[in-house]
Design an enzyme around this catalytic site. Structure first.
Site, PDB file in Angstrom:
ATOM      1  N   ASN A   7       0.864  -1.182   0.000  1.00 23.89           N
ATOM      2  CA  ASN A   7       0.000   0.000   0.000  1.00 23.89           C
ATOM      3  C   ASN A   7       0.901   1.232   0.000  1.00 23.89           C
ATOM      4  O   ASN A   7       1.485   1.581   1.020  1.00 23.89           O
ATOM      5  CB  ASN A   7      -0.882  -0.048   1.258  1.00 23.89           C
ATOM      6  CG  ASN A   7      -1.822   1.136   1.338  1.00 23.89           C
ATOM      7  OD1 ASN A   7      -1.805   2.028   0.487  1.00 23.89           O
ATOM      8  ND2 ASN A   7      -2.653   1.158   2.366  1.00 23.89           N
ATOM      9  N   ARG A  91      -2.714  -2.078  -3.317  1.00 23.01           N
ATOM     10  CA  ARG A  91      -3.923  -1.293  -3.056  1.00 23.01           C
ATOM     11  C   ARG A  91      -3.889  -0.057  -3.954  1.00 23.01           C
ATOM     12  O   ARG A  91      -2.935   0.731  -3.902  1.00 23.01           O
ATOM     13  CB  ARG A  91      -3.964  -0.859  -1.593  1.00 23.01           C
ATOM     14  CG  ARG A  91      -5.152  -0.002  -1.323  1.00 23.01           C
ATOM     15  CD  ARG A  91      -5.115   0.598   0.049  1.00 23.01           C
ATOM     16  NE  ARG A  91      -6.291   1.416   0.237  1.00 23.01           N
ATOM     17  CZ  ARG A  91      -6.306   2.525   0.947  1.00 23.01           C
ATOM     18  NH1 ARG A  91      -5.227   2.965   1.537  1.00 23.01           N
ATOM     19  NH2 ARG A  91      -7.409   3.206   1.074  1.00 23.01           N
ATOM     20  N   HIS A 180     -12.896   3.196   0.437  1.00 26.36           N
ATOM     21  CA  HIS A 180     -12.893   2.174   1.498  1.00 26.36           C
ATOM     22  C   HIS A 180     -13.621   0.905   1.034  1.00 26.36           C
ATOM     23  O   HIS A 180     -14.134   0.146   1.860  1.00 26.36           O
ATOM     24  CB  HIS A 180     -13.595   2.649   2.794  1.00 26.36           C
ATOM     25  CG  HIS A 180     -12.936   3.797   3.492  1.00 26.36           C
ATOM     26  ND1 HIS A 180     -13.651   4.819   4.062  1.00 26.36           N
ATOM     27  CD2 HIS A 180     -11.638   4.081   3.723  1.00 26.36           C
ATOM     28  CE1 HIS A 180     -12.829   5.686   4.624  1.00 26.36           C
ATOM     29  NE2 HIS A 180     -11.590   5.251   4.418  1.00 26.36           N
ATOM     30  N   HIS A 208     -17.611   2.645   8.457  1.00 30.95           N
ATOM     31  CA  HIS A 208     -16.149   2.585   8.546  1.00 30.95           C
ATOM     32  C   HIS A 208     -15.712   3.907   9.171  1.00 30.95           C
ATOM     33  O   HIS A 208     -15.683   4.938   8.504  1.00 30.95           O
ATOM     34  CB  HIS A 208     -15.559   2.379   7.141  1.00 30.95           C
ATOM     35  CG  HIS A 208     -14.061   2.386   7.098  1.00 30.95           C
ATOM     36  ND1 HIS A 208     -13.312   1.257   6.825  1.00 30.95           N
ATOM     37  CD2 HIS A 208     -13.167   3.371   7.315  1.00 30.95           C
ATOM     38  CE1 HIS A 208     -12.034   1.561   6.867  1.00 30.95           C
ATOM     39  NE2 HIS A 208     -11.912   2.844   7.158  1.00 30.95           N
ATOM     40  N   GLY A 212     -10.277   8.741   8.233  1.00 28.56           N
ATOM     41  CA  GLY A 212     -11.206   8.908   7.110  1.00 28.56           C
ATOM     42  C   GLY A 212     -12.430   8.057   7.454  1.00 28.56           C
ATOM     43  O   GLY A 212     -12.270   6.998   8.059  1.00 28.56           O
ATOM     44  N   ARG A 241     -11.404  16.251   7.670  1.00 33.65           N
ATOM     45  CA  ARG A 241     -12.205  16.601   6.489  1.00 33.65           C
ATOM     46  C   ARG A 241     -13.623  16.988   6.892  1.00 33.65           C
ATOM     47  O   ARG A 241     -14.205  16.363   7.782  1.00 33.65           O
ATOM     48  CB  ARG A 241     -12.282  15.414   5.520  1.00 33.65           C
ATOM     49  CG  ARG A 241     -10.968  15.102   4.870  1.00 33.65           C
ATOM     50  CD  ARG A 241     -11.133  13.954   3.868  1.00 33.65           C
ATOM     51  NE  ARG A 241      -9.914  13.180   3.835  1.00 33.65           N
ATOM     52  CZ  ARG A 241      -9.866  11.847   3.815  1.00 33.65           C
ATOM     53  NH1 ARG A 241     -10.971  11.141   3.805  1.00 33.65           N
ATOM     54  NH2 ARG A 241      -8.716  11.240   3.800  1.00 33.65           N
ATOM     55  N   ARG A 286      -9.076   9.710  20.295  1.00 35.81           N
ATOM     56  CA  ARG A 286      -8.725   9.357  21.681  1.00 35.81           C
ATOM     57  C   ARG A 286      -8.669  10.621  22.538  1.00 35.81           C
ATOM     58  O   ARG A 286      -9.186  10.648  23.657  1.00 35.81           O
ATOM     59  CB  ARG A 286      -7.384   8.619  21.723  1.00 35.81           C
ATOM     60  CG  ARG A 286      -7.533   7.159  21.367  1.00 35.81           C
ATOM     61  CD  ARG A 286      -6.230   6.528  21.070  1.00 35.81           C
ATOM     62  NE  ARG A 286      -5.718   7.028  19.798  1.00 35.81           N
ATOM     63  CZ  ARG A 286      -4.930   6.345  18.988  1.00 35.81           C
ATOM     64  NH1 ARG A 286      -4.521   5.149  19.344  1.00 35.81           N
ATOM     65  NH2 ARG A 286      -4.527   6.839  17.858  1.00 35.81           N
ATOM     66  N   GLY A 334     -14.464   3.036  14.998  1.00 36.00           N
ATOM     67  CA  GLY A 334     -15.618   2.122  15.032  1.00 36.00           C
ATOM     68  C   GLY A 334     -15.324   0.857  15.822  1.00 36.00           C
ATOM     69  O   GLY A 334     -16.196   0.330  16.522  1.00 36.00           O
ATOM     70  N   GLU A 385      -8.153  -4.928   5.617  1.00 42.96           N
ATOM     71  CA  GLU A 385      -8.042  -4.632   4.186  1.00 42.96           C
ATOM     72  C   GLU A 385      -6.909  -5.422   3.544  1.00 42.96           C
ATOM     73  O   GLU A 385      -7.019  -5.872   2.406  1.00 42.96           O
ATOM     74  CB  GLU A 385      -7.856  -3.126   3.977  1.00 42.96           C
ATOM     75  CG  GLU A 385      -9.127  -2.367   4.345  1.00 42.96           C
ATOM     76  CD  GLU A 385      -8.963  -0.867   4.367  1.00 42.96           C
ATOM     77  OE1 GLU A 385      -9.183  -0.242   3.343  1.00 42.96           O
ATOM     78  OE2 GLU A 385      -8.628  -0.322   5.435  1.00 42.96           O
TER      79      GLU A 385
HETATM   80  P1  AMP Z   1      -7.920   4.535  11.266  1.00 42.29           P
HETATM   81  O1  AMP Z   1      -7.936   5.663  10.271  1.00 42.29           O
HETATM   82  O2  AMP Z   1      -8.871   3.438  10.940  1.00 42.29           O
HETATM   83  O3  AMP Z   1      -6.539   4.048  11.585  1.00 42.29           O
HETATM   84  O4  AMP Z   1      -8.483   5.164  12.640  1.00 42.29           O
HETATM   85  C1  AMP Z   1      -7.790   6.189  13.300  1.00 42.29           C
HETATM   86  C2  AMP Z   1      -8.714   6.841  14.312  1.00 42.29           C
HETATM   87  O5  AMP Z   1      -9.188   5.857  15.256  1.00 42.29           O
HETATM   88  C3  AMP Z   1      -8.007   7.920  15.113  1.00 42.29           C
HETATM   89  O6  AMP Z   1      -8.795   9.085  15.220  1.00 42.29           O
HETATM   90  C4  AMP Z   1      -7.858   7.292  16.479  1.00 42.29           C
HETATM   91  O7  AMP Z   1      -7.880   8.233  17.486  1.00 42.29           O
HETATM   92  C5  AMP Z   1      -9.088   6.400  16.561  1.00 42.29           C
HETATM   93  N1  AMP Z   1      -8.856   5.380  17.579  1.00 42.29           N
HETATM   94  C6  AMP Z   1      -7.935   4.402  17.593  1.00 42.29           C
HETATM   95  N2  AMP Z   1      -7.998   3.709  18.759  1.00 42.29           N
HETATM   96  C7  AMP Z   1      -8.974   4.281  19.507  1.00 42.29           C
HETATM   97  C8  AMP Z   1      -9.518   4.053  20.796  1.00 42.29           C
HETATM   98  N3  AMP Z   1      -9.057   3.083  21.589  1.00 42.29           N
HETATM   99  N4  AMP Z   1     -10.526   4.839  21.206  1.00 42.29           N
HETATM  100  C9  AMP Z   1     -10.999   5.835  20.429  1.00 42.29           C
HETATM  101  N5  AMP Z   1     -10.524   6.115  19.214  1.00 42.29           N
HETATM  102  C10 AMP Z   1      -9.522   5.353  18.740  1.00 42.29           C
END
Ligand code: AMP
Length: 400
Positions: A7, A91, A180, A208, A212, A241, A286, A334, A385
């Site tokens: 990727n 990807r 996605h 998702h 993003g 965004r 977080r 999620g 993915e």
């Molecule tokens: P991704 O783009 O799928 O890698 O998701 C990243 C987002 O997921 C970021 O905003 C992180 O802060 C959030 N995230 C990851 N772990 C947690 C968690 N334990 N609690 C809340 N948000 C999280």
């Protein structure tokens, strides 16, 4: 057969080596700051220690070379020679209308991906560089392109057309594509499996939610609508965004702040979303969750608006499918945030949904988080993915 999943971003390269039969990850890692000072590779072999290597990577060719050296290294490697890699799955972000499924990469395919670069100017050129670099170092290994947009090519015209002069669609292919797709496809299939239901007879909404974020409506195994559009800027509120907005806002900001179109696009892509709504506090959920729990007004505002937008899309997609059997949460937020699922779930009572608080606190596994008597099932399904790309690649190589 072992499949290398690649990727490529403009200055990064993520990889996983996956056993196509056992579906185990044999090694994984990331090259960062390609073409910039301070490049480094992080490499983790299965059951081994994470190793960081600082080395110059003027281009993706050097990055791929480092990855292949690490994989075959006498001490920390996981394969004895490159001939053990049966295929490489790439990807690719944008396949336009040309690609409704994954495909074996040929010169014609490369040309077609290049032609889609107009639609994804930051991503497709980087993806192409990654393919060329792999071809240079593994000239005999088959390569497969797996597109983020492909799963959504089943959307009907009424879902993908914008209400602008039709000639723009004809001339420039301006329409909604969605992204996605690999994740929406993987998660919706998995949900049917977890529920023991036939995928091709279900109505599923996939949320998702990561940095993003997008929602999709999957009816009888086909995507019939999704929240991202021509680009990943449309739809949900995201980390940075804006998601949906009135296009006139652009003209308004241009006049008020004297900004160019490029500058406004930068604001909408990089300074908006929950970062913008929280007054610049954070784009990371977080941080926002901690501050939400502490009652910080800016984070309450951002989280509440984020959840509200998801709830609106769920309602729209339940209407589009004339019902819904299951709603799935996936991606960083999620999968890991009981709070966001609660904030969304508590506004879905009209669908006969009740969230089981105890189940909602589980993490990292496929889980049904709705109560037994909930009319619509709600699930957390960790997305994968890379595995989905490896599966598609293996499938194409087997039949070719
Ligand atoms: P991704 O783009 O799928 O890698 O998701 C990243 C987002 O997921 C970021 O905003 C992180 O802060 C959030 N995230 C990851 N772990 C947690 C968690 N334990 N609690 C809340 N948000 C999280």
């Amino acid at each position: 057969m072992k499949i290398l999943v690649v990727n490529c971003g403009s200055s990064s390269l993520k990889f996983q080596l996956i056993d196509a039969v056992s579906e185990e990850i044999i090694a994984k890692g990331l090259c960062e700051r390609i073409g910039i000072n301070g490049s480094q590779m992080v490499y983790t072999p299965k059951g081994g220690e994470k190793k960081k290597t600082q080395a110059p990577m003027p281009s993706h060719v050097e990055a791929i070379q480092l990855v292949l050296d690490a994989l075959t290294d006498a001490k920390t490697g996981v394969i004895s020679s490159l001939s053990e890699i049966g295929a490489v799955g790439h990807r690719i972000v944008h396949g336009g209308e040309k690609f409704a499924r994954a495909t074996i990469i040929t010169n014609e395919v490369m040309k077609a991906i290049e032609e889609c670069s107009d639609l994804a100017p930051l991503h497709n050129p980087a993806n192409l560089i990654g393919i060329t670099a792999c071809q240079k170092l593994m000239p005999k290994t088959p390569m497969v392109a797996v597109f983020d947009t492909a799963f959504h090519q089943t959307m009907p015209e009424e879902a993908y057309l914008y209400a602008i002069p039709y000639s723009y669609y004809e001339k420039y292919k301006i329409r909604r594509y969605g992204f996605h797709g690999t994740s929406h496809s993987y998660v919706s299939k998995k949900a049917a499996e977890v529920l023991g239901r036939e995928y091709t007879t279900m109505k599923i909404i996939v949320c998702h939610l990561g940095n993003g974020a997008s929602v999709s409506a999957v009816e009888n195994g086909k995507s019939i609508d999704t929240s991202m559009g021509l680009t990943p800027l449309e739809g949900l509120i995201m980390g940075t965004r804006s998601g949906d907005l009135d296009p006139s806002i652009m003209e308004f900001i241009a006049h008020k702040e004297g900004k160019s179109v490029d500058e406004i696009m930068n604001v909408l892509n990089k300074e908006s979303g929950v970062l913008g709504l929280s007054g610049g506090f954070s784009s990371d959920f977080r941080d926002l969750e901690d501050a939400y729990e502490a009652g910080q007004t800016a984070s309450v505002r951002a989280m509440t608006a984020f959840a509200y937008r998801v709830v609106k899309y769920i309602g729209a997609y339940a209407a589009a499918m004339n019902g819904v059997d299951a709603i799935c949460f996936t991606a960083g937020l999620g999968e890991n945030s009981p709070l966001i699922r609660k904030l969304i779930g508590e506004r879905l009572g009209y669908l006969g949904i009740t969230i089981d608080a105890e189940q909602n606190n589980k993490r990292g596994e496929d889980t049904v988080i709705s109560t037994k008597d909930s009319k619509v099932k709600v699930l957390v399904i960790p997305t994968n993915e890379e595995l989905a790309i490896a599966r598609e690649t293996h499938c194409l190589i087997k039949i070719s």
